[in-house]
Design a protein around this motif. Structure first.
Motif, PDB file in Angstrom:
ATOM      1  N   GLY A 139      26.766  41.265  44.580  1.00 20.00           N
ATOM      2  CA  GLY A 139      27.302  42.068  43.490  1.00 20.00           C
ATOM      3  C   GLY A 139      28.413  42.968  43.994  1.00 20.00           C
ATOM      4  N   VAL A 140      28.123  43.755  45.001  1.00 19.92           N
ATOM      5  CA  VAL A 140      29.133  44.644  45.572  1.00 19.92           C
ATOM      6  C   VAL A 140      30.172  43.823  46.325  1.00 19.92           C
ATOM      7  N   VAL A 141      29.722  42.821  47.086  1.00 17.47           N
ATOM      8  CA  VAL A 141      30.678  41.985  47.822  1.00 17.47           C
ATOM      9  C   VAL A 141      31.532  41.174  46.843  1.00 17.47           C
ATOM     10  N   ASP A 166      36.806  40.355  44.192  1.00 19.62           N
ATOM     11  CA  ASP A 166      37.624  40.383  42.978  1.00 19.62           C
ATOM     12  C   ASP A 166      38.801  41.341  43.131  1.00 19.62           C
ATOM     13  N   ALA A 167      38.535  42.529  43.679  1.00 16.52           N
ATOM     14  CA  ALA A 167      39.598  43.522  43.866  1.00 16.52           C
ATOM     15  C   ALA A 167      40.649  43.019  44.849  1.00 16.52           C
ATOM     16  N   LEU A 168      40.195  42.394  45.943  1.00 19.88           N
ATOM     17  CA  LEU A 168      41.129  41.865  46.945  1.00 19.88           C
ATOM     18  C   LEU A 168      42.008  40.766  46.359  1.00 19.88           C
ATOM     19  N   ARG A 169      41.396  39.833  45.638  1.00 16.22           N
ATOM     20  CA  ARG A 169      42.161  38.724  45.070  1.00 16.22           C
ATOM     21  C   ARG A 169      43.132  39.200  43.987  1.00 16.22           C
ATOM     22  N   ALA A 170      42.698  40.131  43.161  1.00 17.24           N
ATOM     23  CA  ALA A 170      43.573  40.646  42.101  1.00 17.24           C
ATOM     24  C   ALA A 170      44.780  41.356  42.706  1.00 17.24           C
ATOM     25  N   PHE A 171      44.551  42.150  43.735  1.00 12.33           N
ATOM     26  CA  PHE A 171      45.662  42.856  44.373  1.00 12.33           C
ATOM     27  C   PHE A 171      46.606  41.878  45.066  1.00 12.33           C
ATOM     28  N   ALA A 172      46.050  40.899  45.758  1.00  8.02           N
ATOM     29  CA  ALA A 172      46.871  39.931  46.491  1.00  8.02           C
ATOM     30  C   ALA A 172      47.728  39.092  45.540  1.00  8.02           C
ATOM     31  N   ARG A 173      47.216  38.832  44.330  1.00  4.33           N
ATOM     32  CA  ARG A 173      47.944  38.001  43.350  1.00  4.33           C
ATOM     33  C   ARG A 173      48.900  38.796  42.478  1.00  4.33           C
ATOM     34  N   ALA A 174      48.783  40.119  42.506  1.00  7.12           N
ATOM     35  CA  ALA A 174      49.558  40.957  41.579  1.00  7.12           C
ATOM     36  C   ALA A 174      51.051  40.712  41.727  1.00  7.12           C
ATOM     37  N   GLY A 175      51.719  40.706  40.626  1.00  4.19           N
ATOM     38  CA  GLY A 175      53.157  40.483  40.620  1.00  4.19           C
ATOM     39  C   GLY A 175      53.904  41.561  41.372  1.00  4.19           C
ATOM     40  N   GLY A 176      55.013  41.172  41.957  1.00  4.88           N
ATOM     41  CA  GLY A 176      55.854  42.125  42.648  1.00  4.88           C
ATOM     42  C   GLY A 176      55.473  42.392  44.086  1.00  4.88           C
ATOM     43  N   ARG A 177      54.418  41.789  44.574  1.00  8.09           N
ATOM     44  CA  ARG A 177      54.029  42.000  45.968  1.00  8.09           C
ATOM     45  C   ARG A 177      54.932  41.168  46.867  1.00  8.09           C
ATOM     46  N   THR A 200      28.816  51.243  45.898  1.00  8.25           N
ATOM     47  CA  THR A 200      29.832  51.193  44.854  1.00  8.25           C
ATOM     48  C   THR A 200      31.216  51.125  45.484  1.00  8.25           C
ATOM     49  N   ILE A 201      32.087  50.369  44.850  1.00 11.71           N
ATOM     50  CA  ILE A 201      33.475  50.267  45.308  1.00 11.71           C
ATOM     51  C   ILE A 201      34.391  50.786  44.213  1.00 11.71           C
ATOM     52  N   ARG A 202      35.319  51.639  44.627  1.00 10.62           N
ATOM     53  CA  ARG A 202      36.389  52.063  43.733  1.00 10.62           C
ATOM     54  C   ARG A 202      37.693  51.723  44.436  1.00 10.62           C
ATOM     55  N   LEU A 238      39.192  53.412  53.066  1.00 10.37           N
ATOM     56  CA  LEU A 238      39.934  52.420  53.832  1.00 10.37           C
ATOM     57  C   LEU A 238      41.191  52.027  53.060  1.00 10.37           C
ATOM     58  N   ALA A 239      42.246  51.707  53.801  1.00  9.32           N
ATOM     59  CA  ALA A 239      43.481  51.203  53.209  1.00  9.32           C
ATOM     60  C   ALA A 239      43.729  49.810  53.758  1.00  9.32           C
ATOM     61  N   LEU A 240      43.901  48.852  52.864  1.00 12.18           N
ATOM     62  CA  LEU A 240      44.157  47.469  53.266  1.00 12.18           C
ATOM     63  C   LEU A 240      45.582  47.098  52.878  1.00 12.18           C
ATOM     64  N   PRO A 241      46.457  46.896  53.872  1.00 15.12           N
ATOM     65  CA  PRO A 241      47.820  46.480  53.554  1.00 15.12           C
ATOM     66  C   PRO A 241      47.814  45.196  52.735  1.00 15.12           C
ATOM     67  N   ALA A 242      48.901  44.976  51.999  1.00 15.22           N
ATOM     68  CA  ALA A 242      48.972  43.843  51.075  1.00 15.22           C
ATOM     69  C   ALA A 242      48.600  42.516  51.725  1.00 15.22           C
ATOM     70  N   GLY A 243      49.150  42.212  52.885  1.00 13.04           N
ATOM     71  CA  GLY A 243      48.837  40.943  53.543  1.00 13.04           C
ATOM     72  C   GLY A 243      47.385  40.853  53.975  1.00 13.04           C
ATOM     73  N   VAL A 244      46.812  41.978  54.399  1.00 11.27           N
ATOM     74  CA  VAL A 244      45.409  41.990  54.832  1.00 11.27           C
ATOM     75  C   VAL A 244      44.490  41.693  53.655  1.00 11.27           C
ATOM     76  N   THR A 245      44.847  42.140  52.455  1.00  6.08           N
ATOM     77  CA  THR A 245      43.983  41.857  51.303  1.00  6.08           C
ATOM     78  C   THR A 245      43.843  40.360  51.087  1.00  6.08           C
ATOM     79  N   ARG A 246      44.948  39.646  51.220  1.00  6.52           N
ATOM     80  CA  ARG A 246      44.920  38.191  51.020  1.00  6.52           C
ATOM     81  C   ARG A 246      44.083  37.520  52.113  1.00  6.52           C
ATOM     82  N   LEU A 247      44.295  37.933  53.360  1.00  8.39           N
ATOM     83  CA  LEU A 247      43.577  37.325  54.477  1.00  8.39           C
ATOM     84  C   LEU A 247      42.077  37.622  54.407  1.00  8.39           C
TER      85      LEU A 247
END
Length: 147
Positions: free
Chosen positions: A52-54, A59-70, A105-107, A129-138
């Motif tokens: 559930g949490v994972v 979902d958050a990682l994939r949505a950010f990695a796919r977001a337009g303009g990245r 919980t994840i925000r 934690l901060a995940l740079p754009a490329g790290v989110t995809r990986l």
């Protein structure tokens, strides 16, 4: 954007930036995954994300990695991520019994070049934690391959 409840996540320092991670499936009854985060000049950070949490994290990682303009993924980042990838040791699994290392919980807050996470633990402690754009995809790929 500074008026959002999570605006403090826009000010995370370099000690919070994730350079790499390793993922292992949690075979316990709660399921999920153990993720070992690597940050520069910081000790590795093992955290348990139960089922559930994972999925919310993925979902958050994939949505950010796919977001337009990245920006497109930098091949050097993928190499750096792989070279810094830690090895999950048996001792890291001790987090199963430590509520300060089990994510409840994840925000997430999307910044221009990173996904900032606020992880609330089962003991109500908080980890940023901060995940740079490329790290989110990986990391999303790692999760998908492991689970």
């Amino acid at each position: 954007m500074t008026g959002t409840p999570l605006s403090h996540l826009l000010k995370l320092g370099p000690d919070r930036v994730v350079a790499s991670a390793a993922v292992a499936r949690n075979g316990g009854e709660e399921g999920g995954a153990l993720i070992l985060f690597v940050r520069d000049r910081q000790p590795p950070l093992p955290l348990l994300f139960i089922s559930g949490v994972v999925e919310s994290l993925g979902d958050a990682l994939r949505a950010f990695a796919r977001a337009g303009g990245r920006a497109p993924e930098d091949p050097a980042l993928a190499l750096r991520f792989s070279l810094k990838r830690p090895r999950i040791e048996e001792s890291h699994w001790a987090v199963r019994h430590d509520d300060s290392r089990v994510v409840d919980t994840i925000r997430a807050l999307a910044a221009t070049n990173a996904l900032a996470l606020e992880l609330v633990m089962q003991d109500r402690g908080v980890c940023h934690l901060a995940l740079p754009a490329g790290v989110t995809r990986l990391l999303a790929d790692e999760l998908r391959a492991t689970l």
